[in-house]
Scaffold this active site. Sequence first.
Site, PDB file in Angstrom:
ATOM      1  N   HIS A  42      53.487  40.581  38.253  1.00  0.00           N
ATOM      2  CA  HIS A  42      54.030  41.255  39.432  1.00  0.00           C
ATOM      3  C   HIS A  42      53.288  40.787  40.682  1.00  0.00           C
ATOM      4  O   HIS A  42      52.079  40.513  40.632  1.00  0.00           O
ATOM      5  CB  HIS A  42      53.855  42.771  39.316  1.00  0.00           C
ATOM      6  CG  HIS A  42      54.359  43.348  38.037  1.00  0.00           C
ATOM      7  ND1 HIS A  42      55.703  43.461  37.743  1.00  0.00           N
ATOM      8  CD2 HIS A  42      53.701  43.848  36.961  1.00  0.00           C
ATOM      9  CE1 HIS A  42      55.840  44.009  36.544  1.00  0.00           C
ATOM     10  NE2 HIS A  42      54.642  44.246  36.042  1.00  0.00           N
ATOM     11  N   ASP A 255      50.929  40.233  32.316  1.00  0.00           N
ATOM     12  CA  ASP A 255      51.051  41.562  32.919  1.00  0.00           C
ATOM     13  C   ASP A 255      50.165  41.686  34.160  1.00  0.00           C
ATOM     14  O   ASP A 255      49.829  42.791  34.574  1.00  0.00           O
ATOM     15  CB  ASP A 255      50.716  42.663  31.909  1.00  0.00           C
ATOM     16  CG  ASP A 255      51.172  44.042  32.370  1.00  0.00           C
ATOM     17  OD1 ASP A 255      52.255  44.147  32.972  1.00  0.00           O
ATOM     18  OD2 ASP A 255      50.423  45.030  32.154  1.00  0.00           O
TER      19      ASP A 255
END
Length: 297
Positions: A42, A255
Amino acid sequence: MTFVQRGLTRRQFSVGLASLATATATRAMSETALPTIDTHAHVFHRGLKLAPGRRYAPDYDAPLSLYLEQLDHNGMSNGVLVQPSFLGTDNSYLVECLKQTSGRLRGIAVVDLAVSADELRALDRAGVVGIRLNLVGQPLPDLTAAEWKMLLAQVKAMGWQVEIQRNASDLAVLAPQLIDHGVTVVFDHYALPDPKLGVADPGFRSVLKLGATKKIWVKISAPYRNGAAGENFAKEAYPLLRNAYGLDRLLWGSDWPHTQFEAAQTYEKNRQFLDVLIADPGERTLVLASPYQLFRF
């Protein structure tokens, strides 16, 4: 860096991947011979507009430049940016980042049910290859509703994937419905079984059976999201997932920046854990390269 930039033609990549898939599990291979792809990360900064009703919002920045540094320092050729749930359906920063990286990255967007075909095509041109359904803490969608049928038909027509984050017991119900709509499905984070039950969770056992559909991929990412003993769970889950799905349907993701687990996690730590999880270099190489076609690199 794409596979072409690494000195491979498309045909050479396909031949190399096919050869690797049929190699014995003990065959040693160089991890630089094929692309190494991080399928889950992200990017964001504190100036972005946050979605109403969000469950969480970070108090720090995770800019594109820092993510690219993580890829470079850990020998990763490509990455996939997943729209954070706290940014809702405003994918503008995601698109901006994709456009800056000349094809090195792909994106997974979060869209409104009423999104137009023109909006989806614009996302596709930017490098988006799927939509994300983060259903943690949310009511389960009625995939038989007209608006869902319309959206999923568009996703199918574009050759996109549906990435879904939900506990394993619900995935076992939702995935067959999505497959019936003709879309490719990706499960986040080992399919999130009950942390108290781990691989003994009946929902996880149902997820294993879904491997036979050949329509689902599983991300072996963020073991820490599966409870305090997440790494031990991952070591038990990996061989089961490998046997049920095959190496070519397992995907590794960092992640990064490990939202809500920043204090204990780093990119390097998670990349090194992959070496422990998949000790055989040939197997590990295939898992890192297998996202190439799914994410349209």
